[in-house]
Write a protein that holds these residues in place. Structure first.
Motif, mmCIF file in Angstrom:
data_model
loop_
_atom_site.group_PDB
_atom_site.id
_atom_site.type_symbol
_atom_site.label_atom_id
_atom_site.label_comp_id
_atom_site.label_asym_id
_atom_site.label_seq_id
_atom_site.Cartn_x
_atom_site.Cartn_y
_atom_site.Cartn_z
ATOM 1 N N PHE A 60 0.777 -1.183 0.063
ATOM 2 C CA PHE A 60 0.135 -0.065 -0.033
ATOM 3 C C PHE A 60 0.729 1.363 -0.118
ATOM 4 C CE2 PHE A 60 -2.039 3.465 2.492
ATOM 5 C CZ PHE A 60 -3.062 3.697 1.820
ATOM 6 N N PHE A 61 1.781 1.243 0.848
ATOM 7 C CA PHE A 61 2.670 2.665 0.864
ATOM 8 C C PHE A 61 3.596 2.670 -0.500
ATOM 9 C CE2 PHE A 61 2.675 1.846 5.627
ATOM 10 C CZ PHE A 61 1.692 2.363 6.041
ATOM 11 N N GLY A 112 -3.675 7.433 2.436
ATOM 12 C CA GLY A 112 -2.387 7.535 3.280
ATOM 13 C C GLY A 112 -2.697 8.621 4.278
ATOM 14 N N VAL A 113 -2.970 9.777 3.825
ATOM 15 C CA VAL A 113 -3.307 10.924 4.673
ATOM 16 C C VAL A 113 -4.404 10.697 5.713
ATOM 17 C CG1 VAL A 113 -4.000 13.407 4.877
ATOM 18 C CG2 VAL A 113 -2.781 12.419 2.701
ATOM 19 N N ARG A 118 -5.419 9.663 11.487
ATOM 20 C CA ARG A 118 -6.009 8.538 12.643
ATOM 21 C C ARG A 118 -4.899 7.990 13.430
ATOM 22 N NH1 ARG A 118 -9.109 6.363 8.430
ATOM 23 N NH2 ARG A 118 -8.032 4.491 8.213
ATOM 24 N N GLY A 119 -3.768 7.759 12.996
ATOM 25 C CA GLY A 119 -2.620 7.526 13.783
ATOM 26 C C GLY A 119 -2.739 5.949 14.194
ATOM 27 N N LEU A 132 5.513 10.095 3.603
ATOM 28 C CA LEU A 132 4.417 10.347 2.494
ATOM 29 C C LEU A 132 4.081 11.743 2.773
ATOM 30 C CD1 LEU A 132 2.853 9.457 0.176
ATOM 31 C CD2 LEU A 132 1.328 8.703 2.006
ATOM 32 N N ILE A 133 3.837 11.913 3.728
ATOM 33 C CA ILE A 133 3.062 13.362 4.248
ATOM 34 C C ILE A 133 4.245 14.443 4.109
ATOM 35 C CG2 ILE A 133 2.301 15.108 5.914
ATOM 36 C CD1 ILE A 133 0.425 12.870 5.054
ATOM 37 N N ALA A 134 5.508 14.116 4.296
ATOM 38 C CA ALA A 134 6.576 15.185 4.083
ATOM 39 C C ALA A 134 6.596 15.378 2.570
ATOM 40 C CB ALA A 134 8.117 14.651 4.495
#
Length: 213
Positions: A60-61, A112-113, A118-119, A132-134
């Motif tokens: 997935f990632f 993914g976001v 949700r953590g 990914l967020i970076a």
């Protein structure tokens, strides 16, 4: 874009797995998708998938990461444009077209976001999500910088840069949720849809006169 953009980034075996996995994650979501689902979509054994990817999360990632790479690659093609407004318009078109042409991968980015917010992940997964967020933030910052340059030249008239950037990217990204490929459609057809998104988004930033073709 010609064909699947992944063909320039991955070998054929990985490309095929990621393409089918992206479709599964888009159709079912991360939680409901299994490696068995992806294997069935591919018409192969799970062993073929595990040869490249250690787990469902790893798969997935990888889908989400290459989704962001498609986007970075798309706007890099606009770096040669000197005028800020023209560069922003070209970047916006490239982004919106990427949402159409790589929409399954973009759904993974979006999911993914959601996972990040949700953590509910393991430490290893959290590291992948943080990266990914970076990447996503870095991508967004490119738009912010060009927007600000255009505003300084009087070509855009929005009040708050942070809000304006988010609203613009939401509008430009919207095709991944509602666009459906049609039989016999062409690249020109997809570009026409993307241009409508660009016109709408830039008008929201106070672009005057209307966007030129």
């Amino acid at each position: 874009m010609n064909g699947d953009p992944a063909e320039n980034l991955l070998d054929e075996g990985q490309m095929e797995i990621l393409r089918m996995a992206a479709l599964c994650f888009m159709e079912r979501g991360f939680a409901a998708t299994s490696i068995d689902d992806v294997a069935r979509k591919l018409g192969c054994t799970k062993g073929r998938i595990y040869h490249f990817f250690a787990s469902k999360a790893d798969l997935f990632f990888s889908v989400a990461e290459i989704g962001m790479e498609f986007n970075h690659k798309a706007i890099r093609s606009c770096e040669h444009i000197a005028a800020p407004f023209d560069r922003l318009r070209a970047m916006a078109l490239a982004h919106s077209l990427s949402m159409i042409e790589t929409r399954a991968y973009q759904h993974a980015v979006w999911q993914g976001v959601e996972l990040h917010l949700r953590g509910a992940t393991t430490p290893e997964q959290r590291n992948r999500l943080d990266a990914l967020i970076a990447s996503r933030d870095q991508y967004s910052d490119v738009f912010r910088d060009v927007m600000e340059q255009a505003r300084e030249r009087g070509e855009l008239t929005y009040p708050d840069a942070g809000i304006a950037r988010q609203l613009m990217l939401v509008a430009l990204s919207s095709p991944m949720f509602w666009y459906k490929p049609r039989d016999a459609e062409t690249l020109d057809d997809r570009i026409k849809v993307a241009r409508q998104c660009v016109d709408f988004a830039l008008s929201g930033l106070g672009a005057r006169p209307p966007v030129k073709r």
